[in-house]
Design a protein around this motif. Structure first.
Motif, mmCIF file in Angstrom:
data_model
loop_
_atom_site.group_PDB
_atom_site.id
_atom_site.type_symbol
_atom_site.label_atom_id
_atom_site.label_comp_id
_atom_site.label_asym_id
_atom_site.label_seq_id
_atom_site.Cartn_x
_atom_site.Cartn_y
_atom_site.Cartn_z
ATOM 1 N N ALA A 43 0.811 -1.221 0.000
ATOM 2 C CA ALA A 43 0.000 0.000 0.000
ATOM 3 C C ALA A 43 0.841 1.267 0.000
ATOM 4 C CB ALA A 43 -0.935 -0.012 1.206
ATOM 5 N N ASP A 44 2.075 1.207 0.492
ATOM 6 C CA ASP A 44 2.902 2.411 0.547
ATOM 7 C C ASP A 44 3.798 2.573 -0.669
ATOM 8 O OD1 ASP A 44 4.611 0.309 1.024
ATOM 9 O OD2 ASP A 44 5.611 1.234 2.751
ATOM 10 N N ASP A 45 3.642 1.702 -1.656
ATOM 11 C CA ASP A 45 4.437 1.853 -2.878
ATOM 12 C C ASP A 45 4.004 3.117 -3.621
ATOM 13 O OD1 ASP A 45 6.302 0.108 -4.872
ATOM 14 O OD2 ASP A 45 4.823 1.268 -6.012
ATOM 15 N N LEU A 46 4.979 3.809 -4.208
ATOM 16 C CA LEU A 46 4.695 5.071 -4.891
ATOM 17 C C LEU A 46 3.639 4.898 -5.976
ATOM 18 C CD1 LEU A 46 5.284 8.027 -5.496
ATOM 19 C CD2 LEU A 46 7.237 7.286 -6.889
ATOM 20 N N TYR A 47 3.706 3.799 -6.712
ATOM 21 C CA TYR A 47 2.740 3.573 -7.796
ATOM 22 C C TYR A 47 1.315 3.489 -7.238
ATOM 23 C CZ TYR A 47 0.691 1.677 -12.084
ATOM 24 O OH TYR A 47 -0.061 1.499 -13.204
ATOM 25 N N ILE A 48 1.137 2.762 -6.135
ATOM 26 C CA ILE A 48 -0.182 2.633 -5.506
ATOM 27 C C ILE A 48 -0.655 3.972 -4.979
ATOM 28 C CG2 ILE A 48 -1.456 1.594 -3.593
ATOM 29 C CD1 ILE A 48 -0.961 -0.391 -5.753
ATOM 30 N N VAL A 49 0.248 4.715 -4.328
ATOM 31 C CA VAL A 49 -0.109 6.020 -3.781
ATOM 32 C C VAL A 49 -0.592 6.953 -4.889
ATOM 33 C CG1 VAL A 49 0.764 8.075 -2.597
ATOM 34 C CG2 VAL A 49 1.449 5.801 -1.817
ATOM 35 N N GLU A 50 0.142 6.961 -6.004
ATOM 36 C CA GLU A 50 -0.250 7.815 -7.129
ATOM 37 C C GLU A 50 -1.586 7.372 -7.726
ATOM 38 O OE1 GLU A 50 3.778 9.621 -9.082
ATOM 39 O OE2 GLU A 50 3.089 7.679 -9.816
ATOM 40 N N GLU A 51 -1.773 6.064 -7.860
ATOM 41 C CA GLU A 51 -3.013 5.580 -8.466
ATOM 42 C C GLU A 51 -4.215 5.904 -7.590
ATOM 43 O OE1 GLU A 51 -4.781 1.743 -10.885
ATOM 44 O OE2 GLU A 51 -2.919 1.510 -9.745
ATOM 45 N N VAL A 52 -4.073 5.708 -6.289
ATOM 46 C CA VAL A 52 -5.168 6.035 -5.371
ATOM 47 C C VAL A 52 -5.473 7.533 -5.426
ATOM 48 C CG1 VAL A 52 -5.842 6.150 -2.941
ATOM 49 C CG2 VAL A 52 -4.749 4.090 -3.834
ATOM 50 N N ALA A 53 -4.414 8.349 -5.480
ATOM 51 C CA ALA A 53 -4.617 9.795 -5.568
ATOM 52 C C ALA A 53 -5.358 10.169 -6.846
ATOM 53 C CB ALA A 53 -3.273 10.518 -5.495
ATOM 54 N N ALA A 54 -4.992 9.535 -7.955
ATOM 55 C CA ALA A 54 -5.660 9.822 -9.230
ATOM 56 C C ALA A 54 -7.126 9.402 -9.191
ATOM 57 C CB ALA A 54 -4.936 9.113 -10.366
ATOM 58 N N ILE A 55 -7.376 8.241 -8.584
ATOM 59 C CA ILE A 55 -8.768 7.776 -8.472
ATOM 60 C C ILE A 55 -9.574 8.734 -7.605
ATOM 61 C CG2 ILE A 55 -10.251 5.945 -7.548
ATOM 62 C CD1 ILE A 55 -8.016 3.955 -8.306
ATOM 63 N N ASP A 56 -9.005 9.123 -6.462
ATOM 64 C CA ASP A 56 -9.700 10.061 -5.570
ATOM 65 C C ASP A 56 -9.969 11.393 -6.268
ATOM 66 O OD1 ASP A 56 -9.867 8.319 -3.447
ATOM 67 O OD2 ASP A 56 -8.026 9.025 -2.488
ATOM 68 N N ALA A 57 -8.965 11.862 -7.014
ATOM 69 C CA ALA A 57 -9.143 13.132 -7.725
ATOM 70 C C ALA A 57 -10.243 13.016 -8.769
ATOM 71 C CB ALA A 57 -7.828 13.551 -8.376
ATOM 72 N N GLY A 58 -10.268 11.885 -9.460
ATOM 73 C CA GLY A 58 -11.308 11.678 -10.463
ATOM 74 C C GLY A 58 -12.695 11.620 -9.852
ATOM 75 N N ILE A 59 -12.801 10.932 -8.710
ATOM 76 C CA ILE A 59 -14.098 10.833 -8.023
ATOM 77 C C ILE A 59 -14.538 12.192 -7.514
ATOM 78 C CG2 ILE A 59 -15.255 9.866 -5.989
ATOM 79 C CD1 ILE A 59 -13.530 7.351 -6.384
ATOM 80 N N GLU A 60 -13.591 12.968 -6.966
ATOM 81 C CA GLU A 60 -13.925 14.292 -6.453
ATOM 82 C C GLU A 60 -14.349 15.226 -7.585
ATOM 83 O OE1 GLU A 60 -14.508 17.409 -3.721
ATOM 84 O OE2 GLU A 60 -14.376 15.221 -3.519
ATOM 85 N N TYR A 61 -13.637 15.134 -8.694
ATOM 86 C CA TYR A 61 -13.991 15.960 -9.856
ATOM 87 C C TYR A 61 -15.411 15.637 -10.316
ATOM 88 C CZ TYR A 61 -13.907 17.858 -14.602
ATOM 89 O OH TYR A 61 -14.212 18.544 -15.752
ATOM 90 N N GLU A 62 -15.720 14.362 -10.391
ATOM 91 C CA GLU A 62 -17.064 13.963 -10.823
ATOM 92 C C GLU A 62 -18.119 14.364 -9.802
ATOM 93 O OE1 GLU A 62 -17.955 12.802 -13.736
ATOM 94 O OE2 GLU A 62 -15.868 12.980 -14.369
ATOM 95 N N ARG A 63 -17.763 14.304 -8.519
ATOM 96 C CA ARG A 63 -18.719 14.697 -7.478
ATOM 97 C C ARG A 63 -19.085 16.169 -7.612
ATOM 98 N NH1 ARG A 63 -19.092 17.247 -2.880
ATOM 99 N NH2 ARG A 63 -16.907 17.867 -2.962
ATOM 100 N N ILE A 64 -18.087 16.972 -7.958
ATOM 101 C CA ILE A 64 -18.317 18.412 -8.091
ATOM 102 C C ILE A 64 -19.052 18.737 -9.382
ATOM 103 C CG2 ILE A 64 -17.177 20.650 -8.337
ATOM 104 C CD1 ILE A 64 -14.936 19.538 -6.531
ATOM 105 N N HIS A 65 -18.625 18.124 -10.474
ATOM 106 C CA HIS A 65 -19.143 18.505 -11.789
ATOM 107 C C HIS A 65 -20.336 17.680 -12.246
ATOM 108 C CE1 HIS A 65 -15.056 20.257 -11.842
ATOM 109 N NE2 HIS A 65 -15.569 21.142 -12.680
ATOM 110 N N VAL A 66 -20.465 16.455 -11.714
ATOM 111 C CA VAL A 66 -21.593 15.591 -12.093
ATOM 112 C C VAL A 66 -22.494 15.332 -10.904
ATOM 113 C CG1 VAL A 66 -22.272 13.328 -13.021
ATOM 114 C CG2 VAL A 66 -20.250 14.496 -13.927
ATOM 115 N N GLY A 67 -21.873 14.997 -9.779
ATOM 116 C CA GLY A 67 -22.631 14.689 -8.575
ATOM 117 C C GLY A 67 -22.717 13.193 -8.356
ATOM 118 N N ALA A 68 -22.843 12.798 -7.091
ATOM 119 C CA ALA A 68 -22.938 11.394 -6.730
ATOM 120 C C ALA A 68 -24.405 10.980 -6.680
ATOM 121 C CB ALA A 68 -22.266 11.152 -5.370
#
Length: 537
Positions: free
Chosen positions: A242-267
């Motif tokens: 879980a602390d590997d850089l690749y995993i950290v980056e991927e989780v961050a990208a997923i979170d950013a994508g979900i947050e972007y959609e929450r703001i612009h599309v909504g959950a």
């Protein structure tokens, strides 16, 4: 560059390309084996002498028989159309994995129903069973590409979604050959035509068993807030801690994508429908649907479902000769699919494949139509030997297969599985699958009547549609190869679309180089660089 050379969006540990991600994709793709087999076996089964005898096809008029065959084939596509939209609801509330359970179970019930048909009960159980089987494969056709694309590393996403297409071709290969084998080894009987219906249960059963082992999509779990299980599944699939850089980056990208959609599309379940008011979102739905219009406009499903009729129009005489020619068609499709999967889809890219396939396939269709127009093989039924022109037409038919299979056969599924944002992906895939089955239904429902009235014009019709697809792809469809799912919104903003992929890849690499330069300028060691980057992410 070697055959398996990967174009990566960022430095990726070798552990990411592990057996688990391929195994999950392969197990999920048993669903496409169901679809491929069902699409292939029905055409030759309807022409099997034992089936013809049991249901008194010989006593029907040509127009009535065409209607009966069209109904048997097309109710399957009608069920699949609705199943693809049912899957949107199940995937939202229950997830990708449980949705597969539900739809494969519906498929198995439908396949079991068909086994109860006979001359006394009539065709009702076959028609009703094919409706349920259609619902099952429609839902699966929605779920599997989404599931695979969400767990795939970007550099091999096309290859992994391509396993879905490979499963389709393997199922189709068995479906194309099974009736030839039965007609050669078994005397005509009720049992003879029942066997191809029973074989449907095999890939469905394998999917039921295998789905116990596969993991739920981490992206879906993150979206639902189940972060602990999502991270555990992601680490298991990537084979990294879980602390590997690749995993950290991927989780961050997923979170950013979900947050972007929450703001612009909504959950919420209905929010993606509201998002369709956004012309940018609606545009991608339009592109996805049109890709399947062009795919079905190539003539592939006229051939899949009515191959004996197609080969008869070219001049092939005799049931077994038609079955053999159909079987070779299945072999060509399967072999070329391996080339598409291993080399072309992630090497040549989506756009070039579609345009090359459409151009070459169109030329082949023009030749076949011209041959039928000039030689009129239907008027020479007493001559069972093909003329030199007929042999050339068969050659061009297989050449058409070689152009179509590595281009329009699976590539639209790959593009649709990756071009939608996280919040609209399930609805987008439902729309794509629904469009596929709608156009599939139109072709399968009217193909018998088209051959009765248009004759050689059927081939000219499909050839014209293939040509028209080329400017559509060139001007409107961007290349999605190697682009992370979270960068798809940016990809579809760039004009002209033919340059969009290169621009995105350049931007991603510049971001990577910028960070490495900042880290180097700060004099950080490798471990400190990693720690600094994790903190920045």
């Amino acid at each position: 560059m070697g055959i398996l050379t990967l174009v990566e969006d960022r430095p990726t540990p070798k552990a990411v390309y592990n057996w688990r991600v391929y195994a999950c994709a392969a197990i999920a793709s048993f669903a496409s084996c169901m679809i491929g087999y069902d699409s292939a076996f029905i055409g030759t089964t309807l022409a099997l002498p034992s089936f013809v005898e049991e249901f008194k096809f010989a006593e029907m008029s040509a127009s009535h028989l065409a209607l009966v065959k069209a109904n048997i084939v097309s109710v399957y596509q009608a069920g699949a159309f609705f199943g693809s939209f049912f899957a949107y609801a199940t995937s939202y509330f229950l997830g990708r994995k449980k949705s597969l359970w539900i739809f494969v179970t519906i498929f198995m019930i439908g396949a079991g129903m068909m086994l109860g048909a006979n001359q006394h009960r009539g065709l009702g159980l076959i028609i009703g069973g094919r409706v349920l089987a259609g619902i099952g494969v429609g839902g699966a056709s929605n779920m599997v590409p989404i599931y695979i694309s969400e767990l795939a590393p970007p550099a091999v996403r096309g290859r992994l979604v391509g396993i879905y297409e490979l499963g389709w071709q393997i199922g189709g290969l068995v479906g194309f050959w099974i009736n030839y084998g039965l007609s050669e080894t078994m005397a005509p009987s009720h049992r003879q035509w029942l066997i191809p219906f029973a074989v449907q249960l095999i890939p469905g059963g394998l999917l039921l068993i295998g789905s116990i082992w596969i993991k739920e999509s981490p992206r879906w779990l993150f979206q639902k807030g189940d972060r602990e299980r999502a991270l555990a599944n992601l680490c298991w699939i990537r084979n990294l801690p879980a602390d590997d850089l690749y995993i950290v980056e991927e989780v961050a990208a997923i979170d950013a994508g979900i947050e972007y959609e929450r703001i612009h599309v909504g959950a919420g379940f209905w929010k993606p429908f509201v998002a369709l008011k956004d012309r940018k979102v609606l545009w991608r739905f339009f592109l996805g649907g049109m890709l399947f219009l062009w795919q079905n406009g190539s003539g592939i499903n006229a051939i899949n479902y009515y191959s004996p009729t197609v080969f008869k129009s070219i001049g092939i005489q005799g049931t077994n000769n038609g079955f053999l020619t159909t079987g070779i068609f299945g072999v060509v499709k399967t072999v070329v699919t391996f080339v598409w999967l291993l080399i072309l889809i992630d090497k040549l890219g989506r756009r070039k494949l579609l345009m090359i396939g459409a151009f070459g396939g169109s030329l082949c269709m023009w030749f076949i139509g011209a041959y039928i127009k000039l030689s009129n093989p239907a008027a020479h039924t007493k001559n069972t030997k093909l003329s030199s022109g007929g042999i050339a037409a068969i050659f061009f038919f297989y050449l058409w297969t070689a152009f179509y299979t590595p281009s329009w056969n699976g590539t639209p599924w790959v593009i649709n599985s990756e071009m939608f944002s996280q919040n609209t992906r399930s609805l987008g895939q439902a729309s794509a699958a629904g469009n596929n089955w709608f156009w599939n239904f139109i072709i399968s429902r009217f193909t018998p009547q088209m051959f009765l009235t248009m004759e050689y014009g059927v081939y000219f019709f499909f050839a014209s549609l293939m040509i028209l697809s080329i400017p559509f792809v060139y001007f409107l469809v961007p290349e999605t190869k190697s682009i992370p799912l979270e960068a798809m919104d940016r990809l579809f903003e760039i004009k002209p679309v033919r340059n969009a992929n290169k621009i995105i890849i350049t931007e991603l690499r510049e971001q990577e180089e910028e960070f490495r330069h900042d880290a180097s300028g700060a004099g950080l060691t490798t471990e400190k660089t990693k720690d600094s980057r994790i903190e920045k992410v």
